[in-house]
Scaffold this motif. Sequence first.
Motif, mmCIF file in Angstrom:
data_model
loop_
_atom_site.group_PDB
_atom_site.id
_atom_site.type_symbol
_atom_site.label_atom_id
_atom_site.label_comp_id
_atom_site.label_asym_id
_atom_site.label_seq_id
_atom_site.Cartn_x
_atom_site.Cartn_y
_atom_site.Cartn_z
ATOM 1 N N LYS A 104 0.845 -1.208 0.000
ATOM 2 C CA LYS A 104 0.000 0.000 0.000
ATOM 3 C C LYS A 104 0.872 1.246 0.000
ATOM 4 N N ALA A 119 -6.984 9.314 -1.183
ATOM 5 C CA ALA A 119 -7.130 9.878 0.169
ATOM 6 C C ALA A 119 -5.775 10.345 0.682
ATOM 7 N N VAL A 143 -8.897 5.472 7.936
ATOM 8 C CA VAL A 143 -8.774 4.059 7.605
ATOM 9 C C VAL A 143 -7.333 3.672 7.881
ATOM 10 N N LYS A 145 -4.456 0.861 7.358
ATOM 11 C CA LYS A 145 -4.206 -0.238 6.423
ATOM 12 C C LYS A 145 -2.831 -0.859 6.633
ATOM 13 N N ALA A 155 -7.562 -3.553 5.431
ATOM 14 C CA ALA A 155 -8.007 -2.166 5.614
ATOM 15 C C ALA A 155 -9.060 -2.115 6.711
ATOM 16 N N VAL A 157 -11.657 0.226 8.555
ATOM 17 C CA VAL A 157 -12.347 1.512 8.461
ATOM 18 C C VAL A 157 -12.795 1.898 9.869
ATOM 19 N N GLU A 187 -5.023 6.750 6.526
ATOM 20 C CA GLU A 187 -5.515 7.693 5.527
ATOM 21 C C GLU A 187 -6.892 8.220 5.863
ATOM 22 N N GLU A 188 -7.186 9.319 5.246
ATOM 23 C CA GLU A 188 -8.468 10.001 5.382
ATOM 24 C C GLU A 188 -9.571 9.045 4.902
ATOM 25 N N ARG A 189 -10.678 9.018 5.625
ATOM 26 C CA ARG A 189 -11.782 8.171 5.181
ATOM 27 C C ARG A 189 -12.629 8.926 4.175
ATOM 28 N N LEU A 190 -12.872 8.306 3.032
ATOM 29 C CA LEU A 190 -13.652 8.937 1.966
ATOM 30 C C LEU A 190 -15.068 8.393 1.988
ATOM 31 N N GLU A 194 -18.784 3.247 -4.443
ATOM 32 C CA GLU A 194 -17.561 2.547 -4.866
ATOM 33 C C GLU A 194 -17.724 1.960 -6.250
ATOM 34 N N LYS A 216 -19.126 -5.604 -1.345
ATOM 35 C CA LYS A 216 -18.109 -6.193 -0.453
ATOM 36 C C LYS A 216 -18.655 -6.650 0.892
ATOM 37 N N MET A 275 -13.457 5.441 -5.163
ATOM 38 C CA MET A 275 -14.595 6.036 -4.455
ATOM 39 C C MET A 275 -14.989 7.269 -5.257
ATOM 40 N N LEU A 284 -9.050 4.102 -3.936
ATOM 41 C CA LEU A 284 -8.969 3.452 -2.623
ATOM 42 C C LEU A 284 -7.817 2.465 -2.606
ATOM 43 N N GLU A 285 -7.671 1.765 -3.703
ATOM 44 C CA GLU A 285 -6.618 0.758 -3.781
ATOM 45 C C GLU A 285 -6.415 0.376 -5.226
HETATM 46 P P1 AMP Z 1 -8.703 -1.823 0.363
HETATM 47 O O1 AMP Z 1 -8.174 -3.114 0.924
HETATM 48 O O2 AMP Z 1 -7.763 -0.696 0.393
HETATM 49 O O3 AMP Z 1 -9.365 -2.015 -0.942
HETATM 50 O O4 AMP Z 1 -9.985 -1.461 1.232
HETATM 51 C C1 AMP Z 1 -11.065 -2.359 1.356
HETATM 52 C C2 AMP Z 1 -12.336 -1.598 1.522
HETATM 53 O O5 AMP Z 1 -12.206 -0.662 2.598
HETATM 54 C C3 AMP Z 1 -12.681 -0.726 0.303
HETATM 55 O O6 AMP Z 1 -13.399 -1.430 -0.664
HETATM 56 C C4 AMP Z 1 -13.528 0.350 0.957
HETATM 57 O O7 AMP Z 1 -14.855 -0.103 1.157
HETATM 58 C C5 AMP Z 1 -12.871 0.533 2.281
HETATM 59 N N1 AMP Z 1 -11.893 1.645 2.218
HETATM 60 C C6 AMP Z 1 -10.572 1.567 1.928
HETATM 61 N N2 AMP Z 1 -9.988 2.781 1.958
HETATM 62 C C7 AMP Z 1 -10.956 3.650 2.291
HETATM 63 C C8 AMP Z 1 -11.005 5.080 2.489
HETATM 64 N N3 AMP Z 1 -9.911 5.838 2.368
HETATM 65 N N4 AMP Z 1 -12.182 5.617 2.808
HETATM 66 C C9 AMP Z 1 -13.289 4.872 2.958
HETATM 67 N N5 AMP Z 1 -13.323 3.545 2.783
HETATM 68 C C10 AMP Z 1 -12.178 2.923 2.461
#
Ligand code: AMP
Length: 433
Positions: A104, A119, A143, A145, A155, A157, A187-190, A194, A216, A275, A284-285
Amino acid sequence: MAAVLVVGKGGREHALAWKLAQSPQVDRVYVAPGNAGTAREFENVPIDPLDFESLISFAQERGIELTVVGPEEPLCKGIVDAFQAAGLRIFGPDRAAAQLEGSKVFAKELMREAGVPTASFQVFDDPADANAYLDTIGNKPVVVKADGLAAGKGAIVCETIQEARAAVKRIMRERVFGDAGNRIVIEERLTGEELSVLAICDGSNLVRLEPAQDHKRAYDGDRGPNTGGMGAYSPTPMVTPELLEEIDRNILIPTLHAMRRRRTPFKGVLYAGLMLTQGGPKVLEFNVRFGDPECQPLVMRMNSDLYELCNAAIDGRIRELPDVAWDERWAICVVLASEGYPGSYKKGLPITGLESAESAAHVKVFHAGTAIKDGQVVTDGGRILGVTALGDTLPEAKRYAYEAIRKIKAPGAWCRHDIGDRAIRWLMDRAGV
Ligand code: AMP
Ligand code: GLY
């Protein structure tokens, strides 16, 4: 005519094998290790996706022309480098490029460098520093991670600072993800809708695929714990062509260029988990492979030859191909899950009704966690099957998928009932219904 090897055993790999087998240039498809669905339609090879040496020997013995890798772990561990060193053709990023999903921190720093919207974030390798930082930001939702691969669970949240502190503790002190948690990103939560946007890349250029939306959370109404994905549909009506162009211009293309500048050119599937925020789409990823289950509706709708696309990506000539052609219909995939998933669940339970579910031409049952025991198809994983249907409208595709999934019986098995509903509601609102 070519022989193809697909590496992996889930619904995504069944879908990839099914699509590759449709190519007029392909006459044999092997899946390592595969599931009951791939065993019935193709040939399973009992080799673990991380046993590169045995996979390479198999590919050499059988004259495999192309290997396509489903899951991230072999990619991040260098399966592409190993195959290439043995002179074999393989579709996917090499180990250096797979860091886009495997770390990440790598992905976030690359986005910062390339100006890709994401974010805002900080990186920590010491929990005390992470906590000190949390003290400075007040009660802003964040969030937390783990840097490395954590089977999609890395991750966390958080609503409150207490939750964020607990997440830091779990990852860095209790080390629930092992070495993957040596470093963390806070990181900042968005907030927003999605969206998954996937592109096939050849190092310099890319072709974007149609957008898809995953579901998800485990339960209806997007409640409950996160899962690998309980269903997906494509296309996504809320996404305009202008927005897709913005995603190409501001996200996919700058990422591809930044990877090339770093001398880690990206070949394979670049999957941007986005997002759609008030301030525009933000990443987000990144994943470095097809999504599971997004792959299932995507290949149901893809009219182009996937074998051809993978080869063009390997040879750096994706720009020479015509645009990817799509079936105009809608596709929905509904996942049938084992009782207890995403927690612990039983395996080896009998599954019946598969043939009847698949009797309609517009329905395809992609197997995920299934195996064959004494001639009977049995459950073998948390996500058992992905029942995928095409329809002229999204509600029709949904109806076909749910009619089919109702014919399948396995003790305790369940599914979400609202796959595609947010888009259906959006379409109804727009139509003024
Ligand atoms: P990731 O493993 O980074 O894909 O995160 C898994 C899930 O966590 C994503 O599909 C989002 O639903 C949630 N998520 C990850 N990063 C954020 C973020 N910065 N803000 C809000 N939700 C997040
Ligand atoms: N469906 C989400 C993923 O494949 O990562």
